[in-house]
Design an enzyme around this catalytic site. Sequence first.
Site, mmCIF file in Angstrom:
data_model
loop_
_atom_site.group_PDB
_atom_site.id
_atom_site.type_symbol
_atom_site.label_atom_id
_atom_site.label_comp_id
_atom_site.label_asym_id
_atom_site.label_seq_id
_atom_site.Cartn_x
_atom_site.Cartn_y
_atom_site.Cartn_z
ATOM 1 N N GLU A 1 13.732 11.253 -10.860
ATOM 2 C CA GLU A 1 13.075 12.247 -9.486
ATOM 3 C C GLU A 1 12.510 13.363 -10.175
ATOM 4 O OE1 GLU A 1 14.918 12.464 -5.952
ATOM 5 O OE2 GLU A 1 15.862 11.045 -5.796
ATOM 6 N N PHE B 1 11.443 3.641 -1.790
ATOM 7 C CA PHE B 1 10.330 4.555 -2.384
ATOM 8 C C PHE B 1 9.399 3.947 -3.480
ATOM 9 C CE2 PHE B 1 8.477 8.619 -2.580
ATOM 10 C CZ PHE B 1 7.944 9.127 -2.318
ATOM 11 N N GLY B 2 8.404 3.694 -3.260
ATOM 12 C CA GLY B 2 7.210 3.105 -4.482
ATOM 13 C C GLY B 2 6.250 3.870 -4.813
ATOM 14 N N SER C 1 6.049 10.513 -14.515
ATOM 15 C CA SER C 1 5.519 11.498 -14.562
ATOM 16 C C SER C 1 4.283 12.426 -13.463
ATOM 17 C CB SER C 1 6.175 12.285 -15.713
ATOM 18 O OG SER C 1 7.878 12.169 -16.291
ATOM 19 N N THR D 1 14.346 1.561 -6.163
ATOM 20 C CA THR D 1 15.690 1.880 -6.191
ATOM 21 C C THR D 1 15.884 1.197 -4.616
ATOM 22 O OG1 THR D 1 16.484 3.062 -7.483
ATOM 23 C CG2 THR D 1 18.306 2.771 -5.607
ATOM 24 N N GLU E 1 4.843 4.175 -11.344
ATOM 25 C CA GLU E 1 4.248 2.778 -11.507
ATOM 26 C C GLU E 1 4.449 2.185 -13.094
ATOM 27 O OE1 GLU E 1 0.575 2.881 -10.301
ATOM 28 O OE2 GLU E 1 1.215 2.806 -8.050
ATOM 29 N N ILE F 1 37.023 12.608 -26.150
ATOM 30 C CA ILE F 1 38.722 12.751 -25.330
ATOM 31 C C ILE F 1 39.765 11.333 -25.351
ATOM 32 C CG2 ILE F 1 40.303 13.382 -23.441
ATOM 33 C CD1 ILE F 1 38.707 16.253 -23.327
#
Length: 389
Positions: free
Chosen positions: A371, A125-126, A134, A163, A129, A345
């Site tokens: 996202e 999904f392009g 946002s 991705t 840019e 831990i």
Amino acid sequence: MSLDHRLTPEHEELRRTVEAFAHDVVAPKIGEFYERHEFPYDIVREMGRMGLFGLPFPEEYGGMGGDYLALCLAIEELARVDSSVAITLEAGVSLGAMPIFRFGTEEQRRRWLPGLCSGEALGAFGLTEPDCGSDAGGTRTTARRDGGDDGEWVINGTKSFITNSGTDITGLITVTAVTGRKPDGAPLISTIVVPSGTPGLTVAPGYSKVGWNASDTRELSFVDVRVPASHLLGEEGRGYAQFLSILDEGRIAIAALATGLAQGCLDESLSYAASRTAFGRPIGDNQVIEFKLADMATRAYTARIAWRDAASRLLAGEPFKTEAAMAKLHASDIAVTNAREATQIHGGYGFMNEYPVARMWRDAKILEIGEGTSEVQRMLIARHLKANK
């Protein structure tokens, strides 16, 4: 609506199947892929054979006939072991294939969905840019029509952080582009499907990333890229509304991924605290460690309830946008916290890449960014509160 989010027998069987796959197949191999910054093709092919990429799609398109909850359950279980594999599935389905299913014509669905559902091809999904993250409304990539309805779209621009866009099995990229202007000058944004290998499309080398190192993330350049006019996805000028809808759903999936990472941190910490001794006894017997583990478990539990509630609302056809934003905000926050606590831990070993928690620590931060940043989620939640005060 009911807040009983216990799983049906079918969903529980799926969850257990993916849990076993993650433990038996992904866990023993993924660390080597991660350190080599190498895409795990064999693992992804096996995920395809299991039907994971087709989980929420109807059988008539090559899917498994499941639902979005099933997809998110699979993503969470994969992320308990590794986030690179989980984000490959999440992006391939919710960002790659889902726009075609939601907004495509019947011909487009039958043409592209079967390969995406089988995992033989990956979709990307392009959207993002270099100069607008946002602020997706600031899209600068353009597409002009050449030759009318039977002609072509000519696309120019650059997309970043995409991705699944440069693997050997990437089949297509859905691109957002400005295709005109409203009377007030505001951009009309449309979405157009660009098959991989289209002349003029240049896929840059993979980024050098802090985390998600076994997933594929690239910059894309479009120089006079021509695709048929029929590759327009949905109505012209509706691209902005389309990707907002896709991101609303995707935030549930990212929340599930973040929950899985948080649970994986707990899993690893419980095991380490039981086997690591200091001053003659397991460190897990120390109250300070017990309290850390209790807090980690509580965070993962509440995040799981949040994303399952948002998913239930989606499946019921109820409003879910605000709940999805809350789930994504909370789950990404607790994933970062659990990763930090798990590293603490483990002590010095937590800083060594051979230990899964080091990988989880590196993978966690992007969940507060991708996202929709945490700030964007707070904006969405605040707007809802103001509108309903």
